[in-house]
Design a protein around this motif. Structure first.
Motif, mmCIF file in Angstrom:
data_model
loop_
_atom_site.group_PDB
_atom_site.id
_atom_site.type_symbol
_atom_site.label_atom_id
_atom_site.label_comp_id
_atom_site.label_asym_id
_atom_site.label_seq_id
_atom_site.Cartn_x
_atom_site.Cartn_y
_atom_site.Cartn_z
ATOM 1 N N UNK A 88 22.139 4.976 -23.531
ATOM 2 C CA UNK A 88 22.076 5.802 -22.316
ATOM 3 C C UNK A 88 20.710 5.801 -21.647
ATOM 4 N N UNK A 89 19.926 4.754 -21.862
ATOM 5 C CA UNK A 89 18.620 4.678 -21.229
ATOM 6 C C UNK A 89 18.273 3.225 -20.940
ATOM 7 N N UNK A 90 17.251 3.029 -20.139
ATOM 8 C CA UNK A 90 16.811 1.686 -19.798
ATOM 9 C C UNK A 90 16.195 1.004 -21.014
ATOM 10 N N UNK A 91 16.210 -0.324 -21.067
ATOM 11 C CA UNK A 91 15.542 -1.035 -22.164
ATOM 12 C C UNK A 91 14.056 -0.680 -22.231
ATOM 13 N N UNK A 92 13.494 -0.761 -23.425
ATOM 14 C CA UNK A 92 12.089 -0.394 -23.638
ATOM 15 C C UNK A 92 11.152 -1.181 -22.720
ATOM 16 N N UNK A 93 11.489 -2.438 -22.434
ATOM 17 C CA UNK A 93 10.604 -3.245 -21.592
ATOM 18 C C UNK A 93 10.550 -2.704 -20.167
ATOM 19 N N UNK A 94 11.662 -2.142 -19.677
ATOM 20 C CA UNK A 94 11.660 -1.541 -18.340
ATOM 21 C C UNK A 94 10.898 -0.226 -18.351
ATOM 22 N N UNK A 95 11.086 0.569 -19.398
ATOM 23 C CA UNK A 95 10.318 1.815 -19.513
ATOM 24 C C UNK A 95 8.826 1.492 -19.572
#
Length: 197
Positions: A88-95
């Motif tokens: 339910x969240x964006x991939x770590x690379x996008x964060x």
């Protein structure tokens, strides 16, 4: 219009990559100038470094390590973010892109008195998200109340680029999608890109 498209998926043959190609090609066909960014392909390091965190509240915050991405962000009139939702969240690379590139002095300025941040991304007119969820829409909408959409729209874009129009398109139940549902999503994403700007 100058548009930066940003892909966050490690597999070049993924559905997210197909969405990204569709978006970039459609934008070019509509006459926009497009700069494509593939965070995984370029080896972007998402973790905020110790030095970056230590300097986060200093007026001379250094973005040299991510300078090309800062330059593209400042260049763009619009951003198109393409990524799947995992847990339910964006991939770590996008964060990490937001942590490191939407930095002090780039996306916002700290209030010396400790109040709300001051937005700096006045160049952005549009921020669009093209995304997918493995789960059905009702889990995200009714059970969780769209947490990632609210955080991005209000807490990130709203705080740093308050003049930007926020666009969201999601393919839900991706784990049980069919060629037909994926084709319909690609067509809808292309239509969104033709209307952008």
């Amino acid at each position: 219009m100058r548009v930066q498209t940003i892909l966050a998926h490690p597999l070049p043959d993924s559905f997210a990559a197909a969405v990204h190609r569709t978006a970039a090609d459609t934008l070019r066909d509509a006459g926009h100038e497009v700069a494509e960014t593939d965070l995984y392909a370029q080896g972007f390091e998402p973790a905020l470094t110790a030095a970056e965190r230590a300097a986060y509240h200093r007026p001379d915050y250094d973005t040299t390590a991510v300078a090309p991405l800062v330059e593209r962000l400042r260049w763009a009139d619009a951003l198109v973010l393409v990524y799947p939702h995992w847990w339910f969240d964006m991939p770590a690379i996008m964060k990490g892109y937001f942590d490191r590139v939407w930095a002090p002095g780039v996306a916002f300025r700290h209030d010396p008195a400790g109040g709300t941040i001051r937005p700096l991304l006045t160049n952005l007119r549009h921020v669009a998200v093209l995304t997918s969820f493995g789960s059905p829409w009702w889990i995200n909408a009714l059970g969780l109340r769209h947490p990632s959409r609210r955080i991005l729209r209000v807490g990130v874009v709203g705080a740093c680029a308050p003049k930007a129009r926020f666009h969201w398109r999601a393919l839900y139940d991706m784990d049980r999608s069919t060629p037909d549902t994926r084709a319909r999503f690609l067509a809808a994403a292309a239509a969104d890109m033709r209307r952008l700007g």
